[in-house]
Motif scaffolding. Structure first.
Motif, PDB file in Angstrom:
ATOM      1  N   THR A  44      40.709  10.905  26.782  1.00  0.00           N
ATOM      2  CA  THR A  44      40.457  10.245  25.558  1.00  0.00           C
ATOM      3  C   THR A  44      39.244   9.354  26.168  1.00  0.00           C
ATOM      4  OG1 THR A  44      41.941   8.399  26.272  1.00  0.00           O
ATOM      5  CG2 THR A  44      42.797  10.222  24.763  1.00  0.00           C
ATOM      6  N   ARG A  45      38.486   8.515  25.091  1.00  0.00           N
ATOM      7  CA  ARG A  45      37.549   7.796  25.541  1.00  0.00           C
ATOM      8  C   ARG A  45      37.759   6.618  25.355  1.00  0.00           C
ATOM      9  NH1 ARG A  45      32.462   9.973  21.390  1.00  0.00           N
ATOM     10  NH2 ARG A  45      33.444  12.080  21.333  1.00  0.00           N
ATOM     11  N   ASN A  46      38.814   6.198  24.563  1.00  0.00           N
ATOM     12  CA  ASN A  46      39.031   4.699  23.997  1.00  0.00           C
ATOM     13  C   ASN A  46      40.137   4.155  25.127  1.00  0.00           C
ATOM     14  OD1 ASN A  46      37.080   4.572  22.276  1.00  0.00           O
ATOM     15  ND2 ASN A  46      38.635   5.377  20.653  1.00  0.00           N
ATOM     16  N   SER A  50      45.236   9.304  29.805  1.00  0.00           N
ATOM     17  CA  SER A  50      45.150  10.389  28.707  1.00  0.00           C
ATOM     18  C   SER A  50      46.225  10.409  28.026  1.00  0.00           C
ATOM     19  CB  SER A  50      45.281  11.698  29.638  1.00  0.00           C
ATOM     20  OG  SER A  50      44.218  11.667  30.717  1.00  0.00           O
ATOM     21  N   ARG A 128      30.440  18.362  28.661  1.00  0.00           N
ATOM     22  CA  ARG A 128      31.948  18.149  28.917  1.00  0.00           C
ATOM     23  C   ARG A 128      32.158  18.525  29.983  1.00  0.00           C
ATOM     24  NH1 ARG A 128      34.743  14.039  29.109  1.00  0.00           N
ATOM     25  NH2 ARG A 128      36.989  14.435  28.410  1.00  0.00           N
ATOM     26  N   GLN A 131      30.890  17.118  32.999  1.00  0.00           N
ATOM     27  CA  GLN A 131      31.475  15.835  33.266  1.00  0.00           C
ATOM     28  C   GLN A 131      32.790  15.924  34.094  1.00  0.00           C
ATOM     29  OE1 GLN A 131      32.055  13.811  29.502  1.00  0.00           O
ATOM     30  NE2 GLN A 131      31.165  12.011  30.326  1.00  0.00           N
TER      31      GLN A 131
END
Length: 146
Positions: A44-46, A50, A128, A131
């Motif tokens: 997740t980004r926020n 996870s 992605r 990353q």
């Protein structure tokens, strides 16, 4: 499935830490009944945790030659043409009812945006993957690339 770590701190720094904190627990009886179950680790980004998704269907077998359903692409929101397609379809088909309007709108958007943002999505997917390859690497070159 996915990344083995479910929590991280200091991402992109030399003090980057990753741990496997979150887990899924089921009983043997439940597992005997739902043999196709799998757990997917969704980064997740926020959050520094996870999201864990417990799936109960065998997706590998279901992905066969079936037709891909409609998927809205968020990148379309940055193109005025998207709004035009939605408004035009909605105005023309309004008399058919809500469900039909939604279905026809999806078909129109799929035709309009099918190849339009394909390269964008492909590029985002490749970034992605890069990353993910660099996760946990704390040397200066890898951190700069990340």
């Amino acid at each position: 499935m996915g990344c083995p770590y479910t929590w991280e701190k200091g991402q992109g720094t030399t003090k980057w830490i990753e741990e496997r904190l979150d887990k899924v627990l089921v009983t043997q009886g439940w597992h005997d009944i739902v043999r196709e179950a799998s757990v997917l680790n969704i980064l997740t980004r926020n959050s520094d945790h996870s999201a864990l998704f417990l799936g109960i269907l065998n997706l590998r077998e279901r992905r066969g030659g079936g037709k891909r359903g409609f998927r809205f692409e968020m990148a379309w929101l940055h193109d005025e043409g998207c709004r035009d397609v939605v408004e035009k379809t909605w105005d023309q088909e309004r008399h058919r009812g809500l469900q039909d309007c939604i279905e026809l709108c999806g078909s129109s958007l799929k035709r309009w945006g099918g190849g339009r943002f394909h390269k964008f999505g492909e590029h985002a997917m490749n970034l992605r993957k890069e990353q993910l390859r660099l996760r946990g690497c704390i040397d200066k070159a890898s951190l700069a690339e990340f």
